[in-house]
Design a protein around this motif. Structure first.
Motif: not given
Length: 648
Positions: A470-471, A482-489
């Motif tokens: 999440y971090t 944001n695309d990579l962030a969505i994948s991590a989330y």
């Protein structure tokens, strides 16, 4: 010789012995201080010499000058320049010339006092430890236990003096011989000579005076105790196992001779504790406490076994008694603190730990525990002080370094936290927890690129940890990836079905990209876990508003307001949802509530005016629209507001 005279002689000799032994120890420390040598342990040869000097001093205390002189002659044959041995020998000869009375040469005692004072003053200079390593740490438990054992030994010695004083002259002589043999045997064991110690103990048993069961039990107990100590220092060896068996056997023999002796029960308690036989250990320690209620060490050990078996209330009672009997035994205060902590009585735990540090300022572990408790209470500044003291006494302890950094982070001192975590990572660069903590600090410092790197290292170290993943998502979102962030989330959410944070952030990002169904899906998962969560309900209100599902939007905005009643943004969005749903009365009340919270919310003022128009209340509509035009002539909707005003 009368009892009074015997005690006077022993007291005088003990004073000399105390000064001589102190001089020996001070000279050793002074030498290390003066030459700034690295502090190391005493060699086996030096340890043996110290044992012989102490044993000689004990013989003097009992008036056995010949045996003491024989021991000292042996030292002087090996080393004619041994000044301490020679000084003690001259003192004994002076006392012997005085007929064994207390009329020893006062000039010798004065000289020893002078040397002791001069040498002690030299210790005021700090000892420099070379080699760049951490400061040497004393084993808290072992060091404190040795002091306690010495106190107990002194108490037993006084009791035996009374026993001897009651016996006739012939029995007294046999008792002295037994004492000498037992003391010699203990010295042999202390020098790792099991065979020699056993031989002397066997001889002591052979000549025990008949009918003196109490005395015999005391001596058997001392032998058992010495064997136990030897077994602990020689664990996992044949000698250690043999000594342990002897300790158990002699303890039982001592109890058979005199069941009122506490020491053999104490020895059996320690043996059972080490063997993880908790019930037996408790029974033995309880019996030791019953027989010798004023021995703080027995209460302390009973408290320890209660704590090990999670009988915390009983452990607390035992440690409280130990601290009452000996207020200066820091280990009991430390353990009392741990017991209070287990009982969730954290303020009392802190007080107990602080008492331990008052007794011993460099008590590293106690300072660290205080820091941990203060962090749990939200007192970050107090925790920083305690962790700093702990680190002062153990500078390279990795956990303390990390905890001090975390305390600085909690206090908002992010630069300090960054520096400390950097030091910690120089010790353990791949540690996932510390890399995660550093990522959080870097995010606070807006060093987002670095945050991504540390978060990735944390995830590489433990890819199953949802918080780490999440971090990483947070750091990527901060970089607008944001695309990579969505994948991590999404990965974090899949790792922990009850973890709200990635689901909340997914709701926001997916809403921003227009993926409403998936946003609602993740937010509803979060809602199922925590229906009263403010952010979950606020985001669901926004997503449903985007879908123009006003009923659901209103429901979640109202739930969010139940948590934060004075949140003007949520009230404004709720007012808009009421208006869009056609409930203009509720919309009016909500807009007015917004203006009470934020009087300069121009959009709310404009929309309230429009709501009054819809309700047919032209007077109120004019009032709010005119106020808007007068107070904010640059409002973007001014032209529309003036058009409506002209039409009313």
């Amino acid at each position: 010789m009368t009892r009074k005279k015997l005690i006077l002689i022993i007291s005088g000799a003990a004073l000399i012995i105390m000064i001589i032994v102190t001089v020996i120890l001070v000279r050793t420390c002074g030498k290390e201080d003066e030459e700034e040598e690295e502090i190391t342990g005493i060699s086996e040869m030096d340890q043996r010499r110290m044992n012989i000097l102490r044993l000689a001093a004990e013989y003097v205390a009992y008036g056995d000058y010949d045996r003491a002189l024989n021991l000292l002659d042996g030292l002087l044959i090996n080393n004619p320049d041994d000044e301490e041995a020679r000084a003690l020998k001259h003192t004994i000869l002076s006392m012997e010339r005085g007929g064994g009375s207390n009329s020893f040469d006062e000039s010798i005692l004065d000289e020893l006092r002078r040397q002791n004072q001069a040498l002690a003053s030299s210790l005021n200079r700090p000892i420099v430890v070379q080699g760049g390593g951490s400061a040497p740490q004393v084993d808290d438990e072992a060091a404190a236990a040795r002091r306690a054992a010495a106190e107990a030994e002194e108490s037993r010695r006084r009791a035996q003096e009374e026993e001897m004083a009651r016996a006739n002259r012939e029995t007294q002589e046999i008792m002295r011989r037994v004492n000498n043999l037992v003391n010699d045997g203990k010295a042999r064991l202390a020098s790792s000579d099991l065979a020699g110690g056993t031989q002397l103990f066997d001889e002591a048993r052979r000549i025990m005076p008949a009918g003196e069961n109490r005395f015999e039990s005391q001596k058997l107990s001392e032998m058992a105790d010495a064997y136990y100590v030897f077994s602990r220092e020689n664990q996992n060896s044949n000698n250690g196992r043999e000594a342990l068996a002897n300790a158990a056997s002699l303890s039982n023999d001592a109890i058979a001779k005199d069941s009122t002796q506490a020491l053999p029960h104490y020895v059996l308690g320690r043996i059972s504790r080490d063997a993880r036989q908790s019930d037996r250990a408790i029974a033995s320690f309880r019996e030791a406490v019953r027989l010798e209620q004023n021995n703080f060490l027995y209460h302390h050990e009973l408290g320890r076994i209660f704590f090990i078996t999670r009988r915390y209330a009983e452990a607390r009672d035992s440690f409280q008694t130990a601290t009452r009997l000996n207020p200066n035994y820091e280990q009991s205060w430390y353990n009392l603190g741990g017991t209070y902590r287990a009982l969730n009585r954290n303020d009392e735990a802190i007080a107990a730990y602080r008492r331990a540090t008052e007794i011993r300022a460099d008590y590293f572990a106690a300072h660290r525990e205080i820091g941990r408790l203060l962090i749990a209470k939200g007192d970050a500044q107090g925790a920083i002080q305690s962790f700093t003291r702990a680190q002062q006494y153990n500078p390279n302890d990795y956990n303390t370094l990390c905890e001090l950094a975390a305390a600085h982070s909690q206090a908002g001192n992010f630069t300090n936290a960054e520096n400390l975590f950097t030091r910690a990572l120089s010790i353990a660069p791949a540690d996932p927890q510390t890399n995660y903590n550093m990522a959080v600090v870097k995010l606070e410092l807006k060093k987002n690129n670095e945050a991504v790197n540390f978060a990735r290292t944390a995830v590489e170290g433990d890819s199953s940890n949802a918080i780490y993943v999440y971090t990483l998502g947070l750091a990527l979102e901060a970089l607008n990836a944001n695309d990579l962030a969505i994948s991590a989330y999404k990965t974090a959410a899949s790792l922990d079905a009850r973890y709200l944070r990635p689901r909340i952030n997914l709701g926001s990002l997916l809403l921003a990209t227009g993926n409403l169904p998936e946003a609602i899906s993740y937010l509803n998962e979060a809602y199922a876990v925590e229906p009263g969560n403010f952010e979950v309900n606020n985001n669901l209100g926004a997503v449903y508003a985007k879908q123009e599902n006003w009923h659901s939007s209103i429901n979640h905005y109202e739930r969010a307001l139940n948590v934060r009643q004075n949140d003007a943004t949520v009230r404004f969005n709720l007012a808009r949802a009421y208006a869009a749903s056609g409930d203009h009365q509720k919309a009016q009340a909500s807009y007015q509530a917004v203006l009470r919270l934020t009087p300069n919310n121009w959009d709310a003022m404009y929309e309230l005016g429009m709501t009054f128009v819809t309700l047919g209340d032209n007077t109120e509509a004019k009032r709010y629209l005119q106020e808007l035009v007068n107070r904010n002539p640059n409002y973007t909707g001014r032209a529309e507001a003036e058009r409506i005003l002209n039409s009313l």
